[in-house]
Each structure stands twice: as structure tokens, then as C-alpha cells.
Write a protein that holds these residues in place. Structure first.
Motif, PDB file in Angstrom:
ATOM      1  N   THR A 127      -9.635   2.732  13.453  1.00  0.00           N
ATOM      2  CA  THR A 127      -9.423   1.286  13.491  1.00  0.00           C
ATOM      3  C   THR A 127     -10.522   0.547  14.258  1.00  0.00           C
ATOM      4  O   THR A 127     -10.580  -0.683  14.208  1.00  0.00           O
ATOM      5  N   ALA A 128     -11.396   1.269  14.932  1.00  0.00           N
ATOM      6  CA  ALA A 128     -12.466   0.627  15.708  1.00  0.00           C
ATOM      7  C   ALA A 128     -13.465  -0.114  14.834  1.00  0.00           C
ATOM      8  O   ALA A 128     -14.168  -1.013  15.305  1.00  0.00           O
ATOM      9  N   SER A 129     -13.530   0.234  13.557  1.00  0.00           N
ATOM     10  CA  SER A 129     -14.462  -0.442  12.652  1.00  0.00           C
ATOM     11  C   SER A 129     -13.756  -0.772  11.346  1.00  0.00           C
ATOM     12  O   SER A 129     -12.658  -0.271  11.069  1.00  0.00           O
ATOM     13  N   ALA A 130     -14.359  -1.605  10.542  1.00  0.00           N
ATOM     14  CA  ALA A 130     -13.789  -1.940   9.230  1.00  0.00           C
ATOM     15  C   ALA A 130     -13.671  -0.668   8.391  1.00  0.00           C
ATOM     16  O   ALA A 130     -14.551   0.203   8.444  1.00  0.00           O
ATOM     17  N   HIS A 131     -12.594  -0.565   7.633  1.00  0.00           N
ATOM     18  CA  HIS A 131     -12.382   0.661   6.871  1.00  0.00           C
ATOM     19  C   HIS A 131     -11.467   0.385   5.671  1.00  0.00           C
ATOM     20  O   HIS A 131     -10.869  -0.686   5.567  1.00  0.00           O
ATOM     21  N   ARG A 132     -11.372   1.384   4.789  1.00  0.00           N
ATOM     22  CA  ARG A 132     -10.556   1.289   3.582  1.00  0.00           C
ATOM     23  C   ARG A 132      -9.511   2.404   3.583  1.00  0.00           C
ATOM     24  O   ARG A 132      -9.712   3.454   4.203  1.00  0.00           O
ATOM     25  N   LEU A 133      -8.443   2.163   2.855  1.00  0.00           N
ATOM     26  CA  LEU A 133      -7.432   3.190   2.621  1.00  0.00           C
ATOM     27  C   LEU A 133      -7.041   3.157   1.154  1.00  0.00           C
ATOM     28  O   LEU A 133      -6.780   2.086   0.597  1.00  0.00           O
ATOM     29  N   HIS A 134      -6.989   4.347   0.548  1.00  0.00           N
ATOM     30  CA  HIS A 134      -6.672   4.433  -0.873  1.00  0.00           C
ATOM     31  C   HIS A 134      -6.075   5.811  -1.132  1.00  0.00           C
ATOM     32  O   HIS A 134      -6.631   6.831  -0.694  1.00  0.00           O
ATOM     33  N   GLY A 135      -4.943   5.871  -1.811  1.00  0.00           N
ATOM     34  CA  GLY A 135      -4.354   7.166  -2.113  1.00  0.00           C
ATOM     35  C   GLY A 135      -3.013   7.054  -2.805  1.00  0.00           C
ATOM     36  O   GLY A 135      -2.587   5.972  -3.231  1.00  0.00           O
ATOM     37  N   LEU A 136      -2.342   8.181  -2.910  1.00  0.00           N
ATOM     38  CA  LEU A 136      -1.039   8.277  -3.559  1.00  0.00           C
ATOM     39  C   LEU A 136      -0.029   8.860  -2.583  1.00  0.00           C
ATOM     40  O   LEU A 136      -0.359   9.763  -1.808  1.00  0.00           O
ATOM     41  N   GLN A 137       1.183   8.342  -2.617  1.00  0.00           N
ATOM     42  CA  GLN A 137       2.276   8.992  -1.905  1.00  0.00           C
ATOM     43  C   GLN A 137       3.454   9.149  -2.847  1.00  0.00           C
ATOM     44  O   GLN A 137       3.892   8.189  -3.488  1.00  0.00           O
ATOM     45  N   LEU A 138       3.953  10.387  -2.919  1.00  0.00           N
ATOM     46  CA  LEU A 138       5.049  10.736  -3.808  1.00  0.00           C
ATOM     47  C   LEU A 138       6.160  11.375  -3.004  1.00  0.00           C
ATOM     48  O   LEU A 138       5.928  11.944  -1.928  1.00  0.00           O
ATOM     49  N   TRP A 139       7.388  11.280  -3.538  1.00  0.00           N
ATOM     50  CA  TRP A 139       8.529  11.973  -2.949  1.00  0.00           C
ATOM     51  C   TRP A 139       9.078  12.963  -3.966  1.00  0.00           C
ATOM     52  O   TRP A 139       9.182  12.676  -5.160  1.00  0.00           O
ATOM     53  N   LEU A 140       9.439  14.142  -3.454  1.00  0.00           N
ATOM     54  CA  LEU A 140      10.089  15.178  -4.242  1.00  0.00           C
ATOM     55  C   LEU A 140      11.557  15.264  -3.857  1.00  0.00           C
ATOM     56  O   LEU A 140      11.879  15.325  -2.669  1.00  0.00           O
ATOM     57  N   ALA A 141      12.431  15.293  -4.838  1.00  0.00           N
ATOM     58  CA  ALA A 141      13.833  15.601  -4.571  1.00  0.00           C
ATOM     59  C   ALA A 141      13.961  17.106  -4.387  1.00  0.00           C
ATOM     60  O   ALA A 141      13.487  17.884  -5.207  1.00  0.00           O
ATOM     61  N   LEU A 142      14.581  17.523  -3.294  1.00  0.00           N
ATOM     62  CA  LEU A 142      14.802  18.947  -3.083  1.00  0.00           C
ATOM     63  C   LEU A 142      15.958  19.424  -3.961  1.00  0.00           C
ATOM     64  O   LEU A 142      16.924  18.672  -4.193  1.00  0.00           O
TER      65      LEU A 142
END
Length: 307
Positions: A127-142
Motif C-alpha cells: 500500500t506504500a505505492s500506487a498498485h493494482r489488484l486483479h484476480g478471481l475468487q471462487l467458493w467450493l461447496a464441500l
């Protein structure tokens, strides 16, 4: 990742296509406070794809110096979360004492089982500098037999994930088995999660399994006479030798696995039993869940109404 609402099925735009296509889902955007996600699963018409019951495409989000993801501690039960980043970094903490920076290409598997609490933030160095975030988050049913197992946390660095080229197409087998490779990521049901990079004009035969879907993170695909544009998911019928063609340089996620029994979902809770969700809700409101080690002061209250 936590939702900011009492999560119920999204009402996404749906359409049909060629004989191999069951549905095309256009996700809706959700504001999680400071950044947005595209939520594709669940929908009213498509609850799950194999064991996958939740699919969020995060970003790409731009953060100024001093800003970043600040997802306060929140609970889960009877599921497993899978976080996979393209850019940026997330700091995972949980009530087991786990402390892990998730970086691009890593697989982060958090098994909630009987109950876990976690937070998702960023390290001060990020967080000390400008940055990007990009990705996927998924949930699995057990699976029902595993819903109440002890919570656990598993982290798999990028170098441990199988990668290869299939007829010139770059693929990574994130979870499960495909194209002659098997991921080391722990599974509880038959599960498929593959990433592929196709150049315009390239084709790829999809792995076979009981239930499958393809999400276009970037680019565009053609499946017989059906166009699949960027940021959409195509849910497929069970059929062998389904071939997709990239009509632009594309990054895609292929998900699937075995069919599962019905699940109920509300906020961050998933279970095969409605009464279990009600119990978890009461426990969270009463402060009976364990706290996140090193992040004990804040938490996300249970939402009081839909938004």
C-alpha cells in the motif's frame, strides 16, 4: 472475500446458444467498498457448476498510495474458498493463525468446514505505492460428508502448479486433472479448474466432466455458432470433445466437476442444511466464532437487509 449483503442468487442476464451451450451468463457488478467485482455465480437459473457455487472476478482495481483492500474479518462455514490473482497481492489472515501473502499465480485454499474467520488486506509494503489488484475468487461447496470437517488452510505457490502447452495453447491446471496433468491442490469432490491463454484463432478442446463452464476473463470466444464475449460465462451441456476458438487474444477459466446436492446460501454461509446457516448466523451475531489472529479488533456485522 466477504459479500456486503445477505447473499442470495444474482439475477443475471442469460441467453442460450448452440447445442453444446446450456446458458450464457453475463455477471452483474457488485461494489465491495473501494473496488468492484463481477459476480457470475450463483444465479437464479444456475446455482452451481459442479462443486463451484460462487464466482467473482475482482478488478482490475487501481489503488492510490495509502489505499488498498481492507476486507475486515468475516466468517464462513461448510465451504472452501479459492483465491487466484493475476496482479497485485492480498494478505490472508485467519482464526487458525495463518498469515500468508497471496501473489499472482498462487492458489490459496481456505477450508471453512465447521467454521473459520478470515480477513483480506494488504501489507504496508504494497500500500506504500500506487498498485493494482486483479484476480478471481471462487467458493467450493464441500460434500455433505465433509461439511463439518476441521477448518484448514493450504497455500500452493505458483511454481507448484502444472503448466504446459496443448497444441500451442498455454494452460495451467489449477485444481483437478486435465490434459495429462494433476494439480497438487487438495480436493474433496471431483473438481476442475483450468486457466488457458489463447491467441486469436487458436482452438482448445475442453476437458470432459459432469458439469463445466468457461469464463472469459479477457478476449472473446466462439463455440460453434455461439459468440462468448469478454466477462461472460458459458455453461455447457455434458458432451465430449467440445472445442472453443478464440476470436481475440483471450484468457479464460474453465471450471467444473461432479454434480452436487442442493446447497443453501446466505451471506458468507453455505450449507446443505438451512438450520446450519441459521445457527452460524446466531453464532456470529453472538460473537462466538474464533477471532482472526493478529486482526482481532474489527469485524463485518451480519447484514440486516438485502441491498
Amino acid at each position: 472475500m466477504s459479500t456486503t449483503e445477505r447473499l442470495n442468487d444474482s439475477n443475471c442476464k442469460l441467453s442460450a446458444g448452440c447445442s453444446a451451450v446450456a446458458l450464457i451468463i453475463e455477471p452483474r457488478e457488485k461494489d465491495l467498498g473501494g473496488f468492484s467485482v463481477r459476480r457470475t455465480l450463483p444465479t437464479q437459473q444456475q446455482k452451481m457448476v459442479g462443486p463451484w457455487i460462487f464466482f467473482d472476478h475482482m478488478g482490475p482495481a487501481e489503488f492510490a498510495a495509502g489505499d488498498g483492500i481492507k476486507v475486515r474479518p468475516h466468517p464462513h462455514i461448510n465451504l472452501a474458498t479459492v483465491t487466484y490473482l493475476f496482479e497485485g497481492e492480498i494478505l490472508h489472515r485467519d482464526s487458525l493463525g495463518s498469515y500468508q501473502a497471496i501473489k499472482p499465480g498462487d492458489i490459496n485454499l481456505m477450508v471453512a468446514g465447521s467454521g473459520i474467520v478470515h480477513s483480506e488486506r494488504e501489507r504496508p509494503e504494497v500500500t506504500a505505492s500506487a498498485h493494482r489488484l486483479h484476480g478471481l475468487q471462487l467458493w467450493l461447496a464441500l460434500p455433505e460428508a465433509d461439511e463439518e470437517i476441521d477448518p484448514a488452510f493450504y497455500h500452493y505457490p505458483s511454481a507448484d502448479i502444472p503448466a504446459s502447452h496443448i497444441n500451442g495453447v498455454a494452460v495451467r491446471v489449477l485444481i483437478g486433472s486435465a490434459y495429462g496433468f494433476t494439480s497438487p491442490v487438495k480436493t474433496y469432490a471431483q473438481t476442475l479448474y483450468v486457466e488457458a491463454f489463447l491467441q486469436a484463432g487458436q482452438r482448445l478442446t475442453l476437458p470432459d466432466c459432469a458439469e463445466r463452464a468457461v469464463y472469459v476473463t479477457s478476449g472473446a470466444l466462439q463455440l460453434q455458432d455461439t459468440a462468448v464475449p469478454e466477462h461472460t460465462m458459458v455453461v455447457l451441456h455434458q458432451a465430449a470433445d467440445v472445442v472453443i476458438k478464440a476470436t481475440a487474444d483471450s484468457r479464460i477459466a474453465i471450471i467444473g466437476g461432479e454434480s452436487m446436492s442442493k446447497r443453501y446460501i446466505e451471506w458468507n454461509f453455505i450449507s446443505s442444511r438451512k438450520e446450519r446457516i441459521e445457527q452460524a448466523k446466531q453464532q456470529w451475531q453472538a460473537g462466538e466464532f474464533a477471532r482472526v489472529v493478529g486482526d482481532e479488533e474489527e469485524f463485518i456485522p451480519y447484514p440486516t437487509s438485502n441491498t
